[in-house]
Write a protein that holds these residues in place. Structure first.
Motif, mmCIF file in Angstrom:
data_model
loop_
_atom_site.group_PDB
_atom_site.id
_atom_site.type_symbol
_atom_site.label_atom_id
_atom_site.label_comp_id
_atom_site.label_asym_id
_atom_site.label_seq_id
_atom_site.Cartn_x
_atom_site.Cartn_y
_atom_site.Cartn_z
ATOM 1 N N ALA A 197 49.604 24.426 -20.927
ATOM 2 C CA ALA A 197 48.708 24.969 -19.908
ATOM 3 C C ALA A 197 48.252 26.385 -20.221
ATOM 4 O O ALA A 197 47.230 26.834 -19.711
ATOM 5 N N LEU A 198 48.990 27.091 -21.080
ATOM 6 C CA LEU A 198 48.639 28.471 -21.394
ATOM 7 C C LEU A 198 47.679 28.567 -22.572
ATOM 8 O O LEU A 198 46.670 29.277 -22.505
ATOM 9 N N SER A 199 47.978 27.870 -23.682
ATOM 10 C CA SER A 199 47.191 28.061 -24.910
ATOM 11 C C SER A 199 46.948 26.759 -25.657
ATOM 12 O O SER A 199 47.811 25.881 -25.710
ATOM 13 N N THR A 200 45.770 26.682 -26.245
ATOM 14 C CA THR A 200 45.389 25.604 -27.157
ATOM 15 C C THR A 200 44.724 26.235 -28.373
ATOM 16 O O THR A 200 43.993 27.220 -28.248
ATOM 17 N N ILE A 201 44.991 25.671 -29.551
ATOM 18 C CA ILE A 201 44.390 26.143 -30.789
ATOM 19 C C ILE A 201 43.298 25.154 -31.201
ATOM 20 O O ILE A 201 43.470 23.946 -31.055
ATOM 21 N N VAL A 202 42.193 25.663 -31.730
ATOM 22 C CA VAL A 202 41.154 24.820 -32.325
ATOM 23 C C VAL A 202 40.871 25.375 -33.711
ATOM 24 O O VAL A 202 40.585 26.567 -33.856
ATOM 25 N N ARG B 24 34.402 24.203 -23.584
ATOM 26 C CA ARG B 24 34.390 24.326 -22.127
ATOM 27 C C ARG B 24 35.285 23.260 -21.492
ATOM 28 O O ARG B 24 35.945 23.518 -20.467
ATOM 29 N N LEU B 25 35.327 22.082 -22.091
ATOM 30 C CA LEU B 25 36.227 21.029 -21.600
ATOM 31 C C LEU B 25 37.683 21.437 -21.785
ATOM 32 O O LEU B 25 38.501 21.301 -20.862
ATOM 33 N N LEU B 26 38.040 21.949 -22.962
ATOM 34 C CA LEU B 26 39.411 22.398 -23.207
ATOM 35 C C LEU B 26 39.775 23.567 -22.307
ATOM 36 O O LEU B 26 40.930 23.711 -21.891
ATOM 37 N N GLU B 27 38.787 24.388 -21.994
ATOM 38 C CA GLU B 27 38.997 25.551 -21.134
ATOM 39 C C GLU B 27 39.470 25.138 -19.742
ATOM 40 O O GLU B 27 40.169 25.895 -19.061
ATOM 41 N N GLN B 28 39.113 23.940 -19.330
ATOM 42 C CA GLN B 28 39.556 23.427 -18.026
ATOM 43 C C GLN B 28 41.011 22.966 -18.061
ATOM 44 O O GLN B 28 41.634 22.790 -17.017
ATOM 45 N N GLN B 29 41.551 22.783 -19.262
ATOM 46 C CA GLN B 29 42.906 22.250 -19.411
ATOM 47 C C GLN B 29 43.928 23.314 -19.802
ATOM 48 O O GLN B 29 45.131 23.118 -19.623
ATOM 49 N N SER B 30 43.457 24.422 -20.376
ATOM 50 C CA SER B 30 44.356 25.428 -20.924
ATOM 51 C C SER B 30 43.765 26.807 -20.664
ATOM 52 O O SER B 30 42.560 27.011 -20.787
ATOM 53 N N GLU B 31 44.609 27.767 -20.320
ATOM 54 C CA GLU B 31 44.116 29.082 -19.913
ATOM 55 C C GLU B 31 43.435 29.832 -21.054
ATOM 56 O O GLU B 31 42.424 30.518 -20.855
#
Length: 292
Positions: free
Chosen positions: A191-196, A236-243
């Motif tokens: 919920a805090l971070s995702t890497i792309v 923007r989609l990932l932004e809804q899932q991870s801060e």
């Protein structure tokens, strides 16, 4: 800003720097352009904590570090099994190296990118559990290079496992070139971070491991505006899932990574860490005159 864009490494992006920039000044100049950097040298050798401390001293608090796990920790070095005592020492050294950047609050994550032969098996799931236990207390991101983890049969189980074990998902944009590549899976597991990570889409060069210049060919690719614009919606989609979404461009071979990163920043309306527009030249770095 919840979306943070940067590059893999800082030494190979000459168009970012003033002419004849010294190697020791490049990271400081890099920090004017981007808020996150991937440290790749740690894949080849565990660095000293003193070197990390120097990188921290040389850069503002706005720069955060995504640190690639040492290759001995991800099974890239094929051969006889490493004794448990050596494995323990390796992880202890890696953790010790990270202490300065953790203490400074500037670690994005330790990135565990596994090799193309690391497939979805019970033995490898056990390795991931053991790795996460060894890295307890340190944020870790997980990137696969074998598509078996994301087949229709295992995709949901893989994502649920990552969420349960507290692995950040490292989402990939890369060529679809058989079993040794993974699809783009737009799901956060933290919920805090995702890497792309953008590896380019050079299908023909992706699997040429026997070629003498394989690493250069593999990441030789320039994203088009159309391809980047498509990713605006995905981010923007990932932004809804991870801060926080941390985006790394790894298509370095032709000098395209920095240009693509700046163009994506423009599309997203992101400013540089120093407040400037992405493609506006930053103020020059004043070097101390080297008299001797």
């Amino acid at each position: 800003m919840p979306i943070h864009i940067g590059l893999a490494g800082w030494g190979d992006h000459d168009r970012l720097y003033v002419p004849s920039a010294k190697a020791g000044s490049k990271l400081r100049q890099y920090a004017k352009h981007f808020p996150v950097v991937e440290v790749d040298s740690t894949f080849y050798a565990i660095q000293s904590r003193e070197r990390f401390g120097k990188w921290l001293e040389d850069t503002p608090d706005t720069l955060h570090f995504l640190v690639k796990a040492y290759q001995g920790m991800t099974g890239h070095q094929r051969g006889p099994s490493v004794p448990a005592s050596e494995t323990n020492e390796m992880y202890a050294a890696f953790r010790d190296m990270l202490e300065p950047v953790i203490a400074a609050g500037r670690l994005t994550a330790a990135l565990f990118q596994y090799p193309p032969w690391f497939d979805c098996t019970q033995a490898n799931v056990r390795i991931l559990r053991e790795t996460k236990e060894r890295m307890k207390g340190i944020p870790c991101a997980l990137e696969f290079r074998h598509q078996s983890w994301f087949t229709e049969e295992f995709r949901e189980k893989t994502l649920a496992f990552m969420e349960r074990e507290q692995w950040m998902h490292s989402v990939c944009d890369e060529p679809q070139a058989g079993a040794g590549s993974v699809p783009t899976v737009l799901r956060a597991t933290d919920a805090l971070s995702t890497i792309v990570r953008f590896h380019g889409r050079n299908v023909s060069g992706w699997t040429q491991a026997s070629a003498p210049n394989w690493r250069e060919v593999r990441y030789l690719y320039r994203y088009s505006d159309e391809e980047l614009l498509d990713w605006v919606g995905k981010l923007r989609l990932l932004e809804q899932q991870s801060e926080h979404i941390h985006v790394i461009f790894n298509n370095n071979s032709g000098g395209d990574a920095a240009d693509n990163a700046k163009r994506l920043m423009e599309m997203l309306g992101l400013a540089r860490p120093d407040g400037g527009e992405p493609n506006e030249p930053p103020p020059p770095v004043v070097e101390q005159l080297d008299l001797f």
